[in-house]
Design an enzyme around this catalytic site. Sequence first.
Site, PDB file in Angstrom:
ATOM      1  N   CYS A   1       1.041  -1.213   0.090  1.00  0.00           N
ATOM      2  CA  CYS A   1       0.178   0.099   0.216  1.00  0.00           C
ATOM      3  C   CYS A   1       0.704   1.284   0.031  1.00  0.00           C
ATOM      4  O   CYS A   1       1.379   1.819   0.992  1.00  0.00           O
ATOM      5  CB  CYS A   1      -0.899  -0.163   1.255  1.00  0.00           C
ATOM      6  SG  CYS A   1      -2.012   1.310   1.247  1.00  0.00           S
TER       7      CYS A   1
ATOM      8  N   CYS B   1      -0.600   4.237   1.859  1.00  0.00           N
ATOM      9  CA  CYS B   1      -0.460   4.065   3.221  1.00  0.00           C
ATOM     10  C   CYS B   1       0.978   4.417   3.875  1.00  0.00           C
ATOM     11  O   CYS B   1       1.267   4.803   4.924  1.00  0.00           O
ATOM     12  CB  CYS B   1      -1.033   2.720   3.830  1.00  0.00           C
ATOM     13  SG  CYS B   1      -2.449   2.013   3.050  1.00  0.00           S
ATOM     14  N   ASP B   2       1.812   3.758   3.318  1.00  0.00           N
ATOM     15  CA  ASP B   2       3.181   3.642   3.688  1.00  0.00           C
ATOM     16  C   ASP B   2       4.207   4.420   3.021  1.00  0.00           C
ATOM     17  O   ASP B   2       5.383   4.628   3.204  1.00  0.00           O
ATOM     18  CB  ASP B   2       3.578   2.169   3.957  1.00  0.00           C
ATOM     19  CG  ASP B   2       2.896   1.361   4.562  1.00  0.00           C
ATOM     20  OD1 ASP B   2       2.409   1.865   5.619  1.00  0.00           O
ATOM     21  OD2 ASP B   2       2.599  -0.006   4.553  1.00  0.00           O
TER      22      ASP B   2
HETATM   23  C1  LIG Z   1       0.319  -3.632   5.055  1.00  0.00           C
HETATM   24  C2  LIG Z   1      -1.206  -2.987   5.057  1.00  0.00           C
HETATM   25  C3  LIG Z   1      -0.892  -1.553   5.557  1.00  0.00           C
HETATM   26  C4  LIG Z   1      -2.013  -0.732   5.390  1.00  0.00           C
HETATM   27  N1  LIG Z   1      -1.831   0.732   6.236  1.00  0.00           N
HETATM   28  C5  LIG Z   1      -2.875   1.484   5.970  1.00  0.00           C
HETATM   29  C6  LIG Z   1      -2.908   2.683   6.687  1.00  0.00           C
HETATM   30  O1  LIG Z   1      -1.804   3.124   7.117  1.00  0.00           O
HETATM   31  N2  LIG Z   1      -3.978   3.574   6.497  1.00  0.00           N
HETATM   32  C7  LIG Z   1      -5.193   3.190   5.890  1.00  0.00           C
HETATM   33  O2  LIG Z   1      -5.988   3.944   5.939  1.00  0.00           O
HETATM   34  N3  LIG Z   1      -5.393   2.017   5.465  1.00  0.00           N
HETATM   35  C8  LIG Z   1      -4.296   1.088   5.402  1.00  0.00           C
HETATM   36  N4  LIG Z   1      -4.425  -0.140   4.884  1.00  0.00           N
HETATM   37  C9  LIG Z   1      -5.518  -0.384   4.163  1.00  0.00           C
HETATM   38  C10 LIG Z   1      -6.641  -1.043   5.081  1.00  0.00           C
HETATM   39  O3  LIG Z   1      -6.062  -1.831   5.942  1.00  0.00           O
HETATM   40  C11 LIG Z   1      -7.826  -1.293   4.220  1.00  0.00           C
HETATM   41  O4  LIG Z   1      -8.420  -0.527   3.536  1.00  0.00           O
HETATM   42  C12 LIG Z   1      -9.121  -1.806   5.543  1.00  0.00           C
HETATM   43  O5  LIG Z   1      -8.581  -2.826   6.248  1.00  0.00           O
HETATM   44  C13 LIG Z   1     -10.173  -2.265   4.832  1.00  0.00           C
HETATM   45  O6  LIG Z   1     -11.194  -2.558   5.810  1.00  0.00           O
HETATM   46  P1  LIG Z   1     -12.412  -3.507   5.420  1.00  0.00           P
HETATM   47  O7  LIG Z   1     -12.967  -3.604   6.712  1.00  0.00           O
HETATM   48  O8  LIG Z   1     -12.920  -3.257   4.139  1.00  0.00           O
HETATM   49  O9  LIG Z   1     -11.708  -4.834   5.286  1.00  0.00           O
HETATM   50  P2  LIG Z   1     -10.597  -5.782   5.978  1.00  0.00           P
HETATM   51  O10 LIG Z   1      -9.673  -4.764   6.944  1.00  0.00           O
HETATM   52  O11 LIG Z   1      -9.790  -6.374   5.081  1.00  0.00           O
HETATM   53  O12 LIG Z   1     -11.112  -6.748   6.795  1.00  0.00           O
HETATM   54  C14 LIG Z   1     -11.786  -7.958   6.321  1.00  0.00           C
HETATM   55  C15 LIG Z   1     -12.592  -8.841   7.335  1.00  0.00           C
HETATM   56  O13 LIG Z   1     -13.426  -9.673   6.905  1.00  0.00           O
HETATM   57  C16 LIG Z   1     -13.138 -10.975   7.459  1.00  0.00           C
HETATM   58  N5  LIG Z   1     -13.767 -12.159   6.655  1.00  0.00           N
HETATM   59  C17 LIG Z   1     -13.206 -12.567   5.354  1.00  0.00           C
HETATM   60  N6  LIG Z   1     -14.003 -13.400   4.928  1.00  0.00           N
HETATM   61  C18 LIG Z   1     -14.928 -13.692   5.920  1.00  0.00           C
HETATM   62  C19 LIG Z   1     -15.803 -14.601   5.868  1.00  0.00           C
HETATM   63  N7  LIG Z   1     -16.226 -15.553   4.869  1.00  0.00           N
HETATM   64  N8  LIG Z   1     -16.606 -14.917   7.151  1.00  0.00           N
HETATM   65  C20 LIG Z   1     -16.352 -13.909   8.131  1.00  0.00           C
HETATM   66  N9  LIG Z   1     -15.294 -12.783   8.107  1.00  0.00           N
HETATM   67  C21 LIG Z   1     -14.788 -12.880   6.866  1.00  0.00           C
HETATM   68  C22 LIG Z   1     -11.606 -10.838   7.568  1.00  0.00           C
HETATM   69  O14 LIG Z   1     -11.402 -11.955   8.820  1.00  0.00           O
HETATM   70  C23 LIG Z   1     -11.548  -9.449   8.434  1.00  0.00           C
HETATM   71  O15 LIG Z   1     -11.757  -9.355   9.650  1.00  0.00           O
HETATM   72  C24 LIG Z   1      -3.206  -1.099   4.880  1.00  0.00           C
HETATM   73  C25 LIG Z   1      -3.310  -2.501   4.488  1.00  0.00           C
HETATM   74  C26 LIG Z   1      -2.348  -3.175   4.330  1.00  0.00           C
HETATM   75  C27 LIG Z   1      -2.674  -4.767   3.881  1.00  0.00           C
END
Ligand SMILES: Cc1cc2nc3c(=O)[nH]c(=O)nc-3n(C[C@H](O)[C@H](O)[C@H](O)COP(=O)(O)OP(=O)(O)OC[C@H]3O[C@@H](n4cnc5c(N)ncnc54)[C@H](O)[C@@H]3O)c2cc1C
Length: 306
Positions: free
Chosen positions: A134, A137-138
């Site tokens: 990302c 992000c980083d």
């Molecule tokens: C290394 C890294 C660094 C990052 N740094 C930043 C940052 O500094 N700032 C920023 O704004 N964003 C950052 N991001 C991006 C950010 O993490 C994502 O945009 C954000 O987490 C997305 O949120 P979400 O809730 O959509 O999904 P996610 O955080 O991906 O969560 C998905 C959830 O769904 C669950 N899940 C999946 N399938 C199932 C299922 N079948 N049944 C039940 N549960 C399920 C998983 O267990 C998880 O809990 C970073 C991402 C990464 C990979």
Amino acid sequence: MEHVKCLIVGSGPAGYTAAIYTARASLQPVVYEGLLPGGQLTTTTDIENFPGYPKGIGGAAMMEDLRSQALRFGADIRPGTVASVDLSRRPFAVAVDGGAALAADALVVATGASAKYLGLPSEERFKGQGVSACATCDGFFYRKQDVVVVGGGDTACEDALHLAGLCRKVYMVVRRSVLRASHAMQQRVLATPNIEVLWEHQPKEVLGDERGVNAVRLAGAAGEERRVEATGFFVAIGHHPNTEVFRPWLQLDEQGYIVTQGKSTRTSVEGVFACGDVQDPVYRQAITAAGSGCMAAIDVEHFLKR
Ligand SMILES: Cc1cc2nc3c(=O)[nH]c(=O)nc-3n(C[C@H](O)[C@H](O)[C@H](O)COP(=O)(O)OP(=O)(O)OC[C@H]3O[C@@H](n4cnc5c(N)ncnc54)[C@H](O)[C@@H]3O)c2cc1C
């Protein structure tokens, strides 16, 4: 069979925000956390761009805050992964790994999208210590330093351009002899003086020590090796939306992201809402995921009270 008003699948910023809002609206949400409780942010170190944390915060600590906030209003947060759904009629039938079966009046899909990595063991070792998927992000952590971006599509070009504005030098490692990005994007990359495209190269190993990444070993088309000094290694080869369970039921785009209607979180099935990265091929940030989690909760409330 247990009957719930609102079932939230996923426990990232989108799922927990939807839980906070639906709990405060007395919808008694049940949240299944999945294999990665807290979502993607639990895999990273410092979050500096989520509003409300002026000194930054660790990703895991921030997600613990969101979880506590949802619990405070009565969200029922459970371990477990949703294994299958039947969205042909309401209430929707949901089966959870381990055997639980539920009927849900409304469903919020917040299952995220996982970044793709190359699969190098050294890449795994330095995740969060120089290896990132990302740039938005980083990138800030690598100001005035030299970095590598891997990939040749639109996302890789966007990441390279973003990093070029922050870093001293950006090496763009491209497997083929052409970029897959749009013509306009290619022109911008090729015209940026501090981006050097290394055509027909592939990363073989990320090198470093206890302080993090310090170089990358590459192989050229003929197998010749090259070492590039860099402190950041940004992988920009795409994302995998976690939509397998919903694929038979919901309209997805060509990349597998859930399609939502207009400015809402409504999906192609009435009563099913999607928020966060699972429906967002563009922004993929914690704050946008949380924002759409709020939207999903409000959409659920309108739907259930109609
Ligand atoms: C290394 C890294 C660094 C990052 N740094 C930043 C940052 O500094 N700032 C920023 O704004 N964003 C950052 N991001 C991006 C950010 O993490 C994502 O945009 C954000 O987490 C997305 O949120 P979400 O809730 O959509 O999904 P996610 O955080 O991906 O969560 C998905 C959830 O769904 C669950 N899940 C999946 N399938 C199932 C299922 N079948 N049944 C039940 N549960 C399920 C998983 O267990 C998880 O809990 C970073 C991402 C990464 C990979």
